[in-house]
Design a protein around this motif. Structure first.
Motif, PDB file in Angstrom:
ATOM      1  N   ALA A 120       6.952 -41.268   4.380  1.00  0.00           N
ATOM      2  CA  ALA A 120       6.474 -41.638   5.628  1.00  0.00           C
ATOM      3  C   ALA A 120       5.565 -42.233   5.562  1.00  0.00           C
ATOM      4  N   LEU A 121       5.968 -43.646   6.627  1.00  0.00           N
ATOM      5  CA  LEU A 121       5.000 -44.799   7.143  1.00  0.00           C
ATOM      6  C   LEU A 121       5.135 -44.560   8.626  1.00  0.00           C
ATOM      7  N   MET A 122       4.441 -44.996   8.857  1.00  0.00           N
ATOM      8  CA  MET A 122       3.202 -44.390  10.636  1.00  0.00           C
ATOM      9  C   MET A 122       2.670 -45.385  11.172  1.00  0.00           C
ATOM     10  N   THR A 123       2.955 -46.049  11.809  1.00  0.00           N
ATOM     11  CA  THR A 123       2.811 -47.727  13.035  1.00  0.00           C
ATOM     12  C   THR A 123       1.042 -47.195  13.878  1.00  0.00           C
ATOM     13  N   HIS A 124       0.192 -47.255  13.599  1.00  0.00           N
ATOM     14  CA  HIS A 124      -1.006 -46.938  14.021  1.00  0.00           C
ATOM     15  C   HIS A 124      -2.187 -47.933  13.996  1.00  0.00           C
ATOM     16  N   PRO A 125      -2.650 -48.121  14.625  1.00  0.00           N
ATOM     17  CA  PRO A 125      -3.983 -49.406  13.950  1.00  0.00           C
ATOM     18  C   PRO A 125      -4.888 -48.854  13.433  1.00  0.00           C
ATOM     19  N   MET A 126      -5.348 -47.596  13.072  1.00  0.00           N
ATOM     20  CA  MET A 126      -6.354 -47.374  13.138  1.00  0.00           C
ATOM     21  C   MET A 126      -7.524 -47.520  12.882  1.00  0.00           C
ATOM     22  N   GLU A 127      -8.141 -47.621  13.795  1.00  0.00           N
ATOM     23  CA  GLU A 127      -9.297 -48.741  14.382  1.00  0.00           C
ATOM     24  C   GLU A 127     -10.426 -47.408  14.297  1.00  0.00           C
ATOM     25  N   THR A 128     -11.873 -48.215  12.864  1.00  0.00           N
ATOM     26  CA  THR A 128     -12.706 -46.883  13.042  1.00  0.00           C
ATOM     27  C   THR A 128     -14.120 -46.579  13.993  1.00  0.00           C
ATOM     28  N   GLY A 129     -14.023 -48.040  15.091  1.00  0.00           N
ATOM     29  CA  GLY A 129     -14.757 -48.364  15.823  1.00  0.00           C
ATOM     30  C   GLY A 129     -16.231 -48.936  15.548  1.00  0.00           C
ATOM     31  N   LEU A 130     -15.934 -49.641  14.827  1.00  0.00           N
ATOM     32  CA  LEU A 130     -17.377 -50.185  13.580  1.00  0.00           C
ATOM     33  C   LEU A 130     -16.769 -51.737  13.441  1.00  0.00           C
ATOM     34  N   ARG A 131     -15.984 -51.961  13.645  1.00  0.00           N
ATOM     35  CA  ARG A 131     -15.071 -53.730  13.891  1.00  0.00           C
ATOM     36  C   ARG A 131     -15.334 -54.442  15.162  1.00  0.00           C
TER      37      ARG A 131
END
Length: 103
Positions: A20-31
């Motif tokens: 599976a390949l999931m399209t999602h930004p996956m932002e840590t909140g630290l950038r």
């Protein structure tokens, strides 16, 4: 646009391989945003559940350290004809799912 590309195929020995390949930004909140200098709010997948014929075969809990557009691959004991469904949930309570029949 679907956020999940899901593939599953039957292997020898009674195994089914799921990818599976999931399209999602996956932002840590630290950038920091380079234009504004402000922190980009955290936005990441927290849970992935995969079922085969409505039986749970994989459950993961993720955090912000997983990369953007995560890829997941695993095998389980199964067969041709299994109905495989992957569902994710993120920290903003958004969800998506995809399903297919193993060939």
């Amino acid at each position: 646009m679907a956020s999940i590309k899901l593939k599953a195929k039957s292997l020898e020995g009674g195994l089914v391989e799921v990818k599976a390949l999931m399209t999602h930004p996956m932002e840590t909140g630290l950038r920091k945003d380079s234009a504004t200098g402000e922190l980009v709010p955290a936005h990441y997948i927290t849970e992935v559940v995969v079922t085969a014929n409505d039986k749970e075969v994989l459950k993961t809990n993720w955090g912000g350290s997983v990369s953007k557009n995560p890829y997941l691959a695993f095998s389980y004991k199964g067969a041709v004809g299994d109905k495989v469904k992957l569902t994710w949930k993120d920290n903003k309570d958004a969800t998506d799912s995809a399903e297919l029949t193993v060939e």
